[in-house]
Design a protein around this motif. Sequence first.
Motif, PDB file in Angstrom:
ATOM      1  N   ASN A   1       0.850  -1.191   0.000  1.00 20.04           N
ATOM      2  CA  ASN A   1       0.000   0.000   0.000  1.00 20.04           C
ATOM      3  C   ASN A   1       0.886   1.242   0.000  1.00 20.04           C
ATOM      4  O   ASN A   1       1.382   1.682   1.037  1.00 20.04           O
ATOM      5  N   ALA A   2       1.092   1.807  -1.197  1.00 22.23           N
ATOM      6  CA  ALA A   2       1.890   3.023  -1.347  1.00 22.23           C
ATOM      7  C   ALA A   2       1.000   4.187  -1.763  1.00 22.23           C
ATOM      8  O   ALA A   2       1.435   5.098  -2.446  1.00 22.23           O
ATOM      9  N   ASP A   3      -0.248   4.142  -1.322  1.00 16.29           N
ATOM     10  CA  ASP A   3      -1.222   5.164  -1.692  1.00 16.29           C
ATOM     11  C   ASP A   3      -1.392   6.176  -0.564  1.00 16.29           C
ATOM     12  O   ASP A   3      -2.517   6.517  -0.203  1.00 16.29           O
ATOM     13  N   GLU A   4      -0.282   6.642   0.004  1.00 20.19           N
ATOM     14  CA  GLU A   4      -0.411   7.620   1.098  1.00 20.19           C
ATOM     15  C   GLU A   4      -1.013   8.912   0.534  1.00 20.19           C
ATOM     16  O   GLU A   4      -0.434   9.580  -0.308  1.00 20.19           O
ATOM     17  N   SER A   5      -2.196   9.252   0.997  1.00 23.78           N
ATOM     18  CA  SER A   5      -2.906  10.401   0.452  1.00 23.78           C
ATOM     19  C   SER A   5      -3.452  11.323   1.531  1.00 23.78           C
ATOM     20  O   SER A   5      -4.146  12.285   1.219  1.00 23.78           O
ATOM     21  N   GLU A   6      -3.153  11.027   2.791  1.00 21.55           N
ATOM     22  CA  GLU A   6      -3.683  11.872   3.857  1.00 21.55           C
ATOM     23  C   GLU A   6      -2.924  13.187   3.907  1.00 21.55           C
ATOM     24  O   GLU A   6      -1.686  13.212   3.823  1.00 21.55           O
ATOM     25  N   PRO A   7      -3.623  14.306   4.013  1.00 22.72           N
ATOM     26  CA  PRO A   7      -2.939  15.608   4.069  1.00 22.72           C
ATOM     27  C   PRO A   7      -1.862  15.637   5.141  1.00 22.72           C
ATOM     28  O   PRO A   7      -2.077  15.233   6.280  1.00 22.72           O
ATOM     29  N   GLY A   8      -0.693  16.084   4.751  1.00 21.77           N
ATOM     30  CA  GLY A   8       0.432  16.155   5.672  1.00 21.77           C
ATOM     31  C   GLY A   8       1.337  14.952   5.664  1.00 21.77           C
ATOM     32  O   GLY A   8       2.371  14.939   6.339  1.00 21.77           O
ATOM     33  N   THR A   9       0.998  13.910   4.880  1.00 18.96           N
ATOM     34  CA  THR A   9       1.778  12.668   4.874  1.00 18.96           C
ATOM     35  C   THR A   9       2.625  12.567   3.607  1.00 18.96           C
ATOM     36  O   THR A   9       2.103  12.680   2.506  1.00 18.96           O
ATOM     37  N   PHE A  10       3.940  12.338   3.779  1.00 21.11           N
ATOM     38  CA  PHE A  10       4.822  12.238   2.619  1.00 21.11           C
ATOM     39  C   PHE A  10       6.041  11.368   2.895  1.00 21.11           C
ATOM     40  O   PHE A  10       6.987  11.330   2.110  1.00 21.11           O
ATOM     41  N   LYS A  11       6.046  10.625   3.995  1.00 26.71           N
ATOM     42  CA  LYS A  11       7.204   9.821   4.379  1.00 26.71           C
ATOM     43  C   LYS A  11       7.500   8.705   3.380  1.00 26.71           C
ATOM     44  O   LYS A  11       8.671   8.465   3.050  1.00 26.71           O
ATOM     45  N   ASP A  12       6.439   8.040   2.905  1.00 23.70           N
ATOM     46  CA  ASP A  12       6.656   6.946   1.965  1.00 23.70           C
ATOM     47  C   ASP A  12       7.222   7.471   0.647  1.00 23.70           C
ATOM     48  O   ASP A  12       8.037   6.808   0.006  1.00 23.70           O
ATOM     49  N   ARG A  13       6.777   8.655   0.244  1.00 25.45           N
ATOM     50  CA  ARG A  13       7.304   9.255  -0.985  1.00 25.45           C
ATOM     51  C   ARG A  13       8.809   9.462  -0.884  1.00 25.45           C
ATOM     52  O   ARG A  13       9.556   9.142  -1.821  1.00 25.45           O
ATOM     53  N   VAL A  14       9.278   9.958   0.246  1.00 23.53           N
ATOM     54  CA  VAL A  14      10.712  10.209   0.418  1.00 23.53           C
ATOM     55  C   VAL A  14      11.494   8.903   0.371  1.00 23.53           C
ATOM     56  O   VAL A  14      12.565   8.817  -0.250  1.00 23.53           O
ATOM     57  N   LEU A  15      10.984   7.861   1.021  1.00 18.36           N
ATOM     58  CA  LEU A  15      11.654   6.559   0.970  1.00 18.36           C
ATOM     59  C   LEU A  15      11.748   6.043  -0.461  1.00 18.36           C
ATOM     60  O   LEU A  15      12.809   5.602  -0.915  1.00 18.36           O
ATOM     61  N   MET A  16      10.644   6.093  -1.179  1.00 20.73           N
ATOM     62  CA  MET A  16      10.612   5.531  -2.529  1.00 20.73           C
ATOM     63  C   MET A  16      11.413   6.370  -3.509  1.00 20.73           C
ATOM     64  O   MET A  16      12.019   5.832  -4.447  1.00 20.73           O
ATOM     65  N   GLU A  17      11.424   7.687  -3.338  1.00 17.70           N
ATOM     66  CA  GLU A  17      12.241   8.548  -4.210  1.00 17.70           C
ATOM     67  C   GLU A  17      13.725   8.295  -4.009  1.00 17.70           C
ATOM     68  O   GLU A  17      14.486   8.223  -4.978  1.00 17.70           O
ATOM     69  N   GLY A  18      14.131   8.164  -2.742  1.00 13.80           N
ATOM     70  CA  GLY A  18      15.547   8.089  -2.446  1.00 13.80           C
ATOM     71  C   GLY A  18      16.127   6.694  -2.396  1.00 13.80           C
ATOM     72  O   GLY A  18      17.336   6.511  -2.570  1.00 13.80           O
ATOM     73  N   ASP A  19      15.287   5.669  -2.180  1.00 16.53           N
ATOM     74  CA  ASP A  19      15.792   4.299  -2.009  1.00 16.53           C
ATOM     75  C   ASP A  19      14.800   3.294  -2.589  1.00 16.53           C
ATOM     76  O   ASP A  19      14.295   2.406  -1.891  1.00 16.53           O
ATOM     77  N   PRO A  20      14.488   3.401  -3.886  1.00 17.12           N
ATOM     78  CA  PRO A  20      13.414   2.573  -4.464  1.00 17.12           C
ATOM     79  C   PRO A  20      13.722   1.086  -4.502  1.00 17.12           C
ATOM     80  O   PRO A  20      12.814   0.255  -4.371  1.00 17.12           O
ATOM     81  N   PHE A  21      14.993   0.710  -4.684  1.00 19.47           N
ATOM     82  CA  PHE A  21      15.319  -0.714  -4.755  1.00 19.47           C
ATOM     83  C   PHE A  21      15.041  -1.418  -3.433  1.00 19.47           C
ATOM     84  O   PHE A  21      14.767  -2.615  -3.408  1.00 19.47           O
ATOM     85  N   ALA A  22      15.097  -0.673  -2.325  1.00 18.47           N
ATOM     86  CA  ALA A  22      14.819  -1.285  -1.024  1.00 18.47           C
ATOM     87  C   ALA A  22      13.393  -1.776  -0.943  1.00 18.47           C
ATOM     88  O   ALA A  22      13.115  -2.813  -0.319  1.00 18.47           O
ATOM     89  N   LEU A  23      12.462  -1.057  -1.557  1.00 20.91           N
ATOM     90  CA  LEU A  23      11.075  -1.508  -1.533  1.00 20.91           C
ATOM     91  C   LEU A  23      10.906  -2.775  -2.371  1.00 20.91           C
ATOM     92  O   LEU A  23      10.170  -3.700  -1.987  1.00 20.91           O
TER      93      LEU A  23
END
Length: 632
Positions: free
Chosen positions: A292-314
């Motif tokens: 579930n990478a559909d983080e859409s709640e206002p103020g939430t962006f932690k998963d985006r930073v992980l996936m942008e900076g370290d996508p192979f880890a996912l």
Amino acid sequence: MDLHLSKAEPSTLERDTVDAAFGTLVAPSSREDRPQRSEHAGHDARARRHLLLPVLHAVHDAVGWISEGALNHIARTLSVPPAEIYGVATFYAMFSVEPRAPRVVHVCDDVACGPYGGEEIISRLTDELGPEGAGSQVCWVRSPCLGLCERAPAVLHQRTGEPDLSQAPARPDGVAAAAGSDDPALADEADAVFADTRVSAPQTGHGGHLPDGAPLRLLRRVGVVDPESLDDYRAHGGYAALRRAVDLGPTRVITELEDSSLTGRGGAAFPTGVKWKGVAGAPERPHYLVCNADESEPGTFKDRVLMEGDPFALVEAMTIAGYVTGARTGYLYLRGEYPLVTRRLENAIAAARARGFLGEDVMGEGFGFDIELRRGAGAYICGEETALLESIEGFRGEPRNKPPFPSVAGLFGKPTAINNVETLYNVLGILDIGGQAFAEIGGGRSTGTKLFCLSGAVGRPGVYEVGFGTTLRELLDVAGGVRGELRTVLLGGAAGGFVMEENLDVPLTLEGTRDIGATVGSGVVLVFDTDADLTGTLRRIAAFFRDESCGQCVPCRVGTVRQEEALARLERDTPIGSRETEIALLDDLARVMRDASICGLGQTAPAAVTSALQLGLLDRPSRSPNGKVPSV
């Protein structure tokens, strides 16, 4: 099935796009573990209904909207009634079934962007392009949170036949210029804005550490590794966790997870080891994995930073989860407003597959696992796990009744493990240091480190990693302190609650926040100073839930509308009866939604409003940031 179609026919471009999309997507679906949803099976085409969402994306990307002719052609191809296809297409905010300009500028006006420049951008675009949705070549529309809160304000450019582009922090002049620009360098410039991930995660980079001096765990590679390079990922410890998982075997990995007491990081905090054990032991086959990478709640962006900076880890973490739970296919459901993340994950999946880290024989270890990426299209409700499953299957993203739970009857009716992005990244750390060592960080049900998203009136907005048990005051200090005089903090997101200054020493744990009537939730920490318009903020939150309700149940469908209307009247100082009467109505609405809604969206939609009422935070009458009286 006899289909009753209108006389509308697709254009050549629409027909070719639909056929090409199906041609690309159908090939991988021939494997034996592909979906066969029994109540919809019986025809080969209908068994491919799970391809509907990516095909709608393909048409919309190529043409700029989805015409009646295109819907008819998709319906014929899938042998699904056109009314059902139309119902899915109109469910998502990013799709249009009406002609519109080939360039659309989505301007975030949510709680983190609207008061911090979003309304100024809207005023500028209104002057240059006209009212919302107007314009034959370029138009603008208001958008809920785009997940770029630390870089507020943010906009998203949708361009027919071109990749979507994010712009943040955005300025009125820059947005207006980008909206009408034909410069192909715009894409490079947009990506360059996000090239230094340390702007969004200030702790990261070489030598990054936690507040107590310990090395970063979740963010350790962000800002260090090249997100486009599998070789660089492996040079920084990548795929060591998968190797260890294979050496341990599925049963031992589950034991390590149980020893770690890792709980889900998406908000529900369900024990991960229990979930994986249930799916792994389910006798019915096949099993599925969903991220579930559909983080859409206002103020939430932690998963985006992980996936942008370290996508192979996912990709690695999902492979471990597939191996342990016995799933041969994993679906990565990514929110549609993350264009850069989409490109980086597509690259990571393709590179891993090419090098044998995905496929029929992963690393030559005798097990198969592969990942299919599914882009969402602007529906917060799809963050609810069963609504997400419906969306993947090609239906409207409406939550299912539970039980049965997904671990018993999930995707396509089969046992399914669903995990949040941050949860999966933690699995890599557990396999690195061991479950018991992981459990020693924090305590109780709150073990390991946690990511928090700080935005608003804070010195250095961004994602911060701290150990569970760190106090809110310490977290704010790490982020540069409060800008101005602190009034309150919204903790846990739009579905969370407000925390006052006297509670800043609360330990950020599941237990500690619960004791003060708050929640860790998705890790949102939105800071408000004394200049903030809290009634306007609450109306924005109410508008968000009203817009995002799937409409399936009456308490949520009607309650979210009435909640927004009451807050708008308070903001305009036009109460029905008196201010006290409106506040009593809000309290009644909250109880009904909380007690009678089908899913968590309706149950938590009044949470922030209720919290504000209890703390006396509703401002006396004010106007919105652009000086205009809000309307509903």
